[in-house]
Write a protein that holds these residues in place. Structure first.
Motif, mmCIF file in Angstrom:
data_model
loop_
_atom_site.group_PDB
_atom_site.id
_atom_site.type_symbol
_atom_site.label_atom_id
_atom_site.label_comp_id
_atom_site.label_asym_id
_atom_site.label_seq_id
_atom_site.Cartn_x
_atom_site.Cartn_y
_atom_site.Cartn_z
ATOM 1 N N VAL A 234 -2.082 2.980 0.830
ATOM 2 C CA VAL A 234 -2.146 1.522 0.439
ATOM 3 C C VAL A 234 -2.531 1.723 -1.176
ATOM 4 O O VAL A 234 -2.979 2.759 -1.773
ATOM 5 C CB VAL A 234 -3.276 0.952 1.212
ATOM 6 N N ALA A 235 -2.282 0.479 -1.683
ATOM 7 C CA ALA A 235 -2.759 0.587 -3.165
ATOM 8 C C ALA A 235 -3.951 0.716 -3.707
ATOM 9 O O ALA A 235 -4.344 1.092 -4.706
ATOM 10 C CB ALA A 235 -2.004 -0.925 -3.653
ATOM 11 N N ASN A 236 -4.787 0.530 -2.686
ATOM 12 C CA ASN A 236 -6.289 0.665 -3.012
ATOM 13 C C ASN A 236 -7.060 1.926 -2.778
ATOM 14 O O ASN A 236 -8.067 2.290 -2.723
ATOM 15 C CB ASN A 236 -7.285 -0.502 -2.387
ATOM 16 N N ALA A 237 -5.716 2.859 -2.249
ATOM 17 C CA ALA A 237 -6.400 4.097 -1.949
ATOM 18 C C ALA A 237 -6.969 4.997 -3.121
ATOM 19 O O ALA A 237 -6.598 4.772 -4.240
ATOM 20 C CB ALA A 237 -5.251 4.889 -1.047
ATOM 21 N N ARG A 238 -7.753 6.264 -2.678
ATOM 22 C CA ARG A 238 -8.005 6.885 -3.862
ATOM 23 C C ARG A 238 -6.637 7.602 -4.246
ATOM 24 O O ARG A 238 -5.635 7.793 -3.541
ATOM 25 C CB ARG A 238 -9.193 7.857 -3.042
ATOM 26 N N GLU A 239 -7.060 8.256 -5.501
ATOM 27 C CA GLU A 239 -5.997 8.537 -5.941
ATOM 28 C C GLU A 239 -5.371 10.026 -5.588
ATOM 29 O O GLU A 239 -4.339 10.150 -5.458
ATOM 30 C CB GLU A 239 -6.381 9.161 -7.668
ATOM 31 N N GLU A 240 -6.259 10.819 -4.921
ATOM 32 C CA GLU A 240 -5.529 12.115 -4.234
ATOM 33 C C GLU A 240 -4.872 11.514 -3.106
ATOM 34 O O GLU A 240 -3.946 12.415 -2.634
ATOM 35 C CB GLU A 240 -6.718 13.111 -4.138
ATOM 36 N N VAL A 241 -5.289 10.549 -2.527
ATOM 37 C CA VAL A 241 -4.600 10.211 -1.590
ATOM 38 C C VAL A 241 -3.007 9.433 -1.907
ATOM 39 O O VAL A 241 -2.110 10.037 -1.079
ATOM 40 C CB VAL A 241 -5.232 8.817 -0.349
ATOM 41 N N LYS A 242 -2.968 8.840 -2.697
ATOM 42 C CA LYS A 242 -1.731 8.441 -3.341
ATOM 43 C C LYS A 242 -0.895 9.462 -3.769
ATOM 44 O O LYS A 242 0.112 9.610 -3.543
ATOM 45 C CB LYS A 242 -1.970 7.525 -4.475
ATOM 46 N N ALA A 243 -1.562 10.637 -4.260
ATOM 47 C CA ALA A 243 -0.922 11.823 -4.596
ATOM 48 C C ALA A 243 -0.270 12.557 -3.493
ATOM 49 O O ALA A 243 1.006 13.230 -3.395
ATOM 50 C CB ALA A 243 -1.509 12.839 -5.337
ATOM 51 N N ALA A 244 -0.743 12.446 -2.346
ATOM 52 C CA ALA A 244 -0.652 13.089 -1.119
ATOM 53 C C ALA A 244 0.469 12.436 -0.416
ATOM 54 O O ALA A 244 1.382 13.060 0.579
ATOM 55 C CB ALA A 244 -1.863 13.533 -0.344
ATOM 56 N N ALA A 245 0.714 11.077 -0.460
ATOM 57 C CA ALA A 245 1.678 10.220 0.354
ATOM 58 C C ALA A 245 3.095 10.126 -0.300
ATOM 59 O O ALA A 245 2.994 10.529 -1.390
ATOM 60 C CB ALA A 245 1.041 9.087 0.343
ATOM 61 N N SER A 246 3.908 9.934 0.608
ATOM 62 C CA SER A 246 5.368 10.134 -0.074
ATOM 63 C C SER A 246 5.645 8.591 -0.473
ATOM 64 O O SER A 246 6.920 8.621 -1.235
ATOM 65 C CB SER A 246 6.348 10.487 1.065
ATOM 66 N N CYS A 247 5.019 7.620 0.132
ATOM 67 C CA CYS A 247 5.288 6.327 -0.288
ATOM 68 C C CYS A 247 3.997 5.430 -0.718
ATOM 69 O O CYS A 247 2.798 6.013 -0.294
ATOM 70 C CB CYS A 247 5.967 5.357 0.755
ATOM 71 N N GLN A 248 3.812 4.390 -1.425
ATOM 72 C CA GLN A 248 2.950 3.396 -1.305
ATOM 73 C C GLN A 248 3.367 2.168 -0.996
ATOM 74 O O GLN A 248 4.409 1.613 -0.942
ATOM 75 C CB GLN A 248 2.336 3.450 -2.661
ATOM 76 N N CYS A 249 2.192 1.324 -0.511
ATOM 77 C CA CYS A 249 2.388 -0.193 -0.157
ATOM 78 C C CYS A 249 1.478 -0.880 -0.475
ATOM 79 O O CYS A 249 0.496 -0.632 -1.515
ATOM 80 C CB CYS A 249 2.525 -0.216 1.368
ATOM 81 N N GLY A 250 1.214 -2.190 -0.305
ATOM 82 C CA GLY A 250 0.250 -3.025 -0.993
ATOM 83 C C GLY A 250 -1.091 -2.691 -0.346
ATOM 84 O O GLY A 250 -1.277 -2.035 0.557
ATOM 85 N N PRO A 251 -2.227 -3.322 -1.077
ATOM 86 C CA PRO A 251 -3.404 -3.243 -0.587
ATOM 87 C C PRO A 251 -3.790 -3.984 0.909
ATOM 88 O O PRO A 251 -3.192 -4.559 1.186
ATOM 89 C CB PRO A 251 -4.398 -3.751 -1.543
ATOM 90 N N TYR A 252 -4.875 -3.613 1.442
ATOM 91 C CA TYR A 252 -5.210 -4.207 2.389
ATOM 92 C C TYR A 252 -5.373 -5.605 2.664
ATOM 93 O O TYR A 252 -4.840 -6.516 3.621
ATOM 94 C CB TYR A 252 -6.509 -3.412 3.406
ATOM 95 N N TRP A 253 -5.693 -6.034 1.394
ATOM 96 C CA TRP A 253 -6.095 -7.536 1.211
ATOM 97 C C TRP A 253 -4.900 -8.490 1.135
ATOM 98 O O TRP A 253 -4.753 -9.608 1.221
ATOM 99 C CB TRP A 253 -7.093 -8.095 0.149
ATOM 100 N N GLU A 254 -3.924 -7.665 0.767
ATOM 101 C CA GLU A 254 -2.481 -8.307 0.985
ATOM 102 C C GLU A 254 -1.718 -7.842 2.158
ATOM 103 O O GLU A 254 -0.326 -8.136 2.139
ATOM 104 C CB GLU A 254 -1.653 -7.925 -0.540
ATOM 105 N N ASP A 255 -2.127 -7.480 2.815
ATOM 106 C CA ASP A 255 -1.421 -6.996 4.292
ATOM 107 C C ASP A 255 -0.135 -5.968 3.921
ATOM 108 O O ASP A 255 0.748 -6.108 4.450
ATOM 109 C CB ASP A 255 -1.055 -8.257 5.175
ATOM 110 N N GLY A 256 -0.581 -5.068 3.123
ATOM 111 C CA GLY A 256 0.470 -4.000 2.717
ATOM 112 C C GLY A 256 1.007 -3.218 4.099
ATOM 113 O O GLY A 256 2.423 -3.045 4.030
ATOM 114 N N VAL A 257 0.316 -2.871 4.861
ATOM 115 C CA VAL A 257 0.837 -2.099 5.992
ATOM 116 C C VAL A 257 1.486 -3.146 7.022
ATOM 117 O O VAL A 257 2.679 -2.644 7.490
ATOM 118 C CB VAL A 257 -0.360 -1.542 6.827
ATOM 119 N N LEU A 258 1.234 -4.477 7.050
ATOM 120 C CA LEU A 258 1.965 -5.154 7.970
ATOM 121 C C LEU A 258 3.470 -5.426 7.460
ATOM 122 O O LEU A 258 4.531 -5.659 8.169
ATOM 123 C CB LEU A 258 1.056 -6.677 8.106
ATOM 124 N N LYS A 259 3.394 -5.658 6.112
ATOM 125 C CA LYS A 259 4.694 -5.622 5.440
ATOM 126 C C LYS A 259 5.696 -4.818 5.727
ATOM 127 O O LYS A 259 6.907 -4.868 5.796
ATOM 128 C CB LYS A 259 4.611 -6.050 4.001
#
Length: 270
Positions: A234-259
């Motif tokens: 999610v967009a509000n994740a720690r930087e090392e988590v973003k680096a480990a992920a293959s994709c990004q989505c919106g932050p929890y307060w924008e329901d990024g996972v739901l989308k």
């Protein structure tokens, strides 16, 4: 095609400690829809089973619950996976945690969670916001009759800094240590953790890495991201988590996972 979807909770679906009122009810609808489409849905969280069930009450029986940092996995009321800490290890961790006075200690067992006193910030937050089944027992080393699956050190915003000089270096080779937000350092069995829990479920359900999708935000989610072809930070994740992920989505307060889950459901309708 994706056959297995795993979601972290705090910082990914809701704010840390968010109750059921903080979760968009559309998540219940999409869980039902994806389940009907044949996708296995998993909540993988540092929370205990009782807390996760309160959050997902309308759909809890549709979910696999990988809880207490991946130490336990439930399908409805059946525990299908379990990793516990040795008694002597528990006592030593608690003894060392006591040497960091700003930190409080949460002990999580198979039956419930335990704290020293009801009169603490941690106890009230865990009980009132997270909705844990928790009991104050005084002496954590001697007054618990339960299999212990996780011990957490708590500080309201500095647990990472307070444990970095000697506690984590001492224990990192003996147990699995996971930072979960700015408040929690989780100590779980070496064989446990979110990655191990997801690996078990993949084998249990005969689902491959290529058919797995995960969502997370914190350090303890990185290991489960390695178990999935489709890993979202999610967009509000720690930087090392973003680096480990293959994709990004919106932050929890924008329901990024739901989308993203809605997109997945639409793919299955094509």
């Amino acid at each position: 095609m994706v056959q297995l979807v795993i979601c972290d909770v705090d910082g990914t679906l809701v704010e840390d400690g968010g109750s059921a009122s903080a979760l968009n009810p559309e998540y219940y609808d999409i869980i039902e829809k994806l389940t009907r489409q044949g996708i296995q849905m998993v909540i993988c969280s540092g929370r205990q089973k009782a807390s996760v069930e309160k959050l997902f009450e309308p759909v809890k029986d549709l979910l696999y619950l990988a809880v207490d940092g991946g130490s336990l996995i439930f399908r409805k009321e059946e525990c299908i996976y379990s990793q516990v800490l040795e008694n002597n290890i528990c006592k030593q961790i608690i003894e060392d945690a006591r040497k960091i006075p700003p930190c409080d200690i949460l002990v999580c067992g198979k039956k419930r969670a335990y704290a020293t006193s009801e009169d603490s910030e941690m106890y009230r937050w865990i009980s009132d916001s997270y909705g844990f089944d928790i009991q104050a027992v005084g002496d954590l080393q001697h007054n618990i009759s339960d299999d212990i699956v996780k011990i957490s050190l708590y500080h309201h915003n500095m647990v990472e800094q307070l444990t970095e000089t000697w506690f984590r270096p001492k224990w990192e080779d003996k147990v699995r240590l996971n930072l979960a937000g700015i408040q929690w350092l989780d100590c779980v069995p070496k064989e446990a953790g979110k990655g191990s829990a997801i690996a078990f479920l993949q084998e249990y359900l005969h689902i491959s890495w290529e058919e797995t999708m995960v969502f997370g935000d914190n350090q303890n989610d990185i290991e489960m991201m390695r178990q999935a072809k489709y890993s979202f930070a999610v967009a509000n994740a720690r930087e090392e988590v973003k680096a480990a992920a293959s994709c990004q989505c919106g932050p929890y307060w924008e329901d990024g996972v739901l989308k993203e889950l809605k997109k997945l459901a639409m793919e299955y309708e094509k």
